[in-house]
Design an enzyme around this catalytic site. Structure first.
Site, PDB file in Angstrom:
ATOM      1  CB  SER A 178      21.555  10.238  30.792  1.00 12.31           C
ATOM      2  OG  SER A 178      21.994  10.982  29.670  1.00 12.31           O
ATOM      3  CD  GLN A 206       8.469  16.747  34.302  1.00 10.18           C
ATOM      4  OE1 GLN A 206       8.588  17.694  35.052  1.00 10.18           O
ATOM      5  NE2 GLN A 206       9.508  16.002  33.946  1.00 10.18           N
ATOM      6  CD  GLU A 262      13.002  18.730  37.905  1.00  7.67           C
ATOM      7  OE1 GLU A 262      12.638  17.681  38.454  1.00  7.67           O
ATOM      8  OE2 GLU A 262      13.440  18.765  36.762  1.00  7.67           O
TER       9      GLU A 262
END
Length: 406
Positions: free
Chosen positions: A386, A132, A254
């Site tokens: 994050s 990716q 995902e």
């Protein structure tokens, strides 16, 4: 809520266990337990061959909303059953998961029939591996700030392929991948999420694609930086300028079964930490008498169970836009705390390696599994988005709170 499996699922469990037992022999048996986050350098050759073995068995592409590529389609609970048996027998860590679980569903949702016919069979057979190309040195969590550019090569008629120039970073499995899906800026002067395209780039382009491993604290190098110097992009998925929509669609895949598969691996790691805690109890000055440490271990077990139930609850749903961010927040912090527990249960012994290290030996030779787990999991709350970014997504896109000032 009922989290039990039906008769068809249990029948599949028997068949899956039998197939895995029959095929996990020879070099594949030697590769059991190898690979996965923090250990992607282990047994790459055997694991790549195992990917092709899975393809011949039809076990790749179980959740695709398409068939006819040699893949056996399973229900959501069936996919969970397969994942549980796969983990229980410690089958080799997958090297084709990026192509199977990220690119393939994206091609099915946004790609043309020609693109699906070109790329899905290679993924289903376990023959073509993908990586990716999203993050950049100046655009990690802020993906819309990418600077990699792609310019269409002038040719008579409809125009030629794109030429990609720029740098990507934190690219997992880039050294072994055959292809990379790259988010690049194809409209000159565009800003933020405008003017981006989702491109497919072959990695084997000497002089045009350069992969450089990034050495981590744990001594391994599964992350890489990739430099493109006029690399040819074979295809554009979803149309030129629609890259942001396609890229965000990919990220939504995902979750679900892939999250449950990840948690099965977490459970195995937790078992090892608990076993280390029990073994340390016999040592002088052992930490097993610490009630705070025992409470942390119990809490870790309870949180993992809760994450599993939450993943099962959201399995197959599409209404909750914040589910992927919630899941990332949960497992990132959980796994990082597990790494801390892995060394805490061993006390002072965790500061020494299992074998003497000498100059010239690989750094990772001086680390055991618990030490590598501790070092690798320091990054869990950073990579893949994050914690701060995930909280912003939940606040702004789910709760409707005001955006932070630019």
């Amino acid at each position: 809520m009922d989290f039990s499996f039906g008769a068809e699922d249990e029948e599949l469990r028997t068949r899956a266990r039998a197939w895995l037992t029959e095929h996990l022999v020879g070099p594949y048996a030697d590769a059991r337990g190898l690979g996965g986050p923090g250990s992607e350098h282990e047994g790459v050759g055997a694991r790549r061959a195992w990917e092709r073995e899975l393809g011949r068995g039809g076990w790749i592409g179980q959740g695709w909303e398409a068939e006819g590529y040699g893949n056996r389609r399973l229900s959501l609970t069936g996919q969970v059953v397969w994942a549980e048996e796969y983990a229980a027998l410690r089958a080799p860590g997958r090297v084709g998961h990026i192509g199977e679980n990220l690119l393939a569903p994206t091609l099915i949702a946004y790609g043309s029939p020609e693109q699906q016919g070109r790329f899905l069979p290679g993924i289903a057979r376990g023959e073509e591996l993908w990586c990716q190309g999203y993050s950049e040195p100046g655009a990690g969590s802020d993906l819309a700030g990418i600077r990699t550019t792609a310019v269409r090569e002038p040719r008579p008629g409809t125009g030629g392929p794109f030429r990609v120039t720029g740098q990507k970073i934190w690219t997992s499995l880039a050294r072994d991948a055959d292809w990379c899906f790259v988010l690049a800026r194809t409209e000159t002067g565009s800003r933020r999420h405008h003017g981006l395209s989702f491109l497919l780039v072959r990695m084997d382009q000497p002089g045009r694609v350069d992969v450089r491993p990034i050495r981590q604290m744990s001594g391994t190098s599964e992350f890489n930086e990739v430099f493109f110097d006029g690399a040819v992009a074979a295809e554009v998925v979803g149309g030129e300028g629609n890259g942001w929509t396609v890229a965000m669609g990919l990220l939504a895949f995902e979750r679900g079964v892939s999250t449950l598969v990840q948690q099965i691996g977490f459970a195995a790691e937790l078992e090892r930490v608990l076993a280390a805690h029990v073994a340390a109890g016999a040592a002088p000055g052992a930490a097993d008498g610490d009630p705070v440490l025992r409470e942390r271990l119990v809490r870790q077990w309870a949180e993992l169970r809760t994450m599993r139930w939450n993943a099962l609850r959201t399995l197959g749903t599409t209404a909750d836009a914040g589910a992927p961010s919630v899941a990332k927040l949960l497992w990132g912090g959980w796994h990082r705390r597990l790494g801390e527990l892995a060394v805490a249960v061993r006390g002072a012994a965790a500061s020494a390696g299992p074998a003497p290290w000498a100059p010239g030996l690989p750094y990772e030779r001086g680390l055991d599994e618990e030490q590598r787990l501790f070092l690798f999991t320091r990054a869990d709350t950073i990579y893949g988005g994050s914690d701060e970014i995930q909280r912003n997504i939940i606040a702004e896109r789910v709760l409707g709170l005001p955006k932070e000032p630019s």
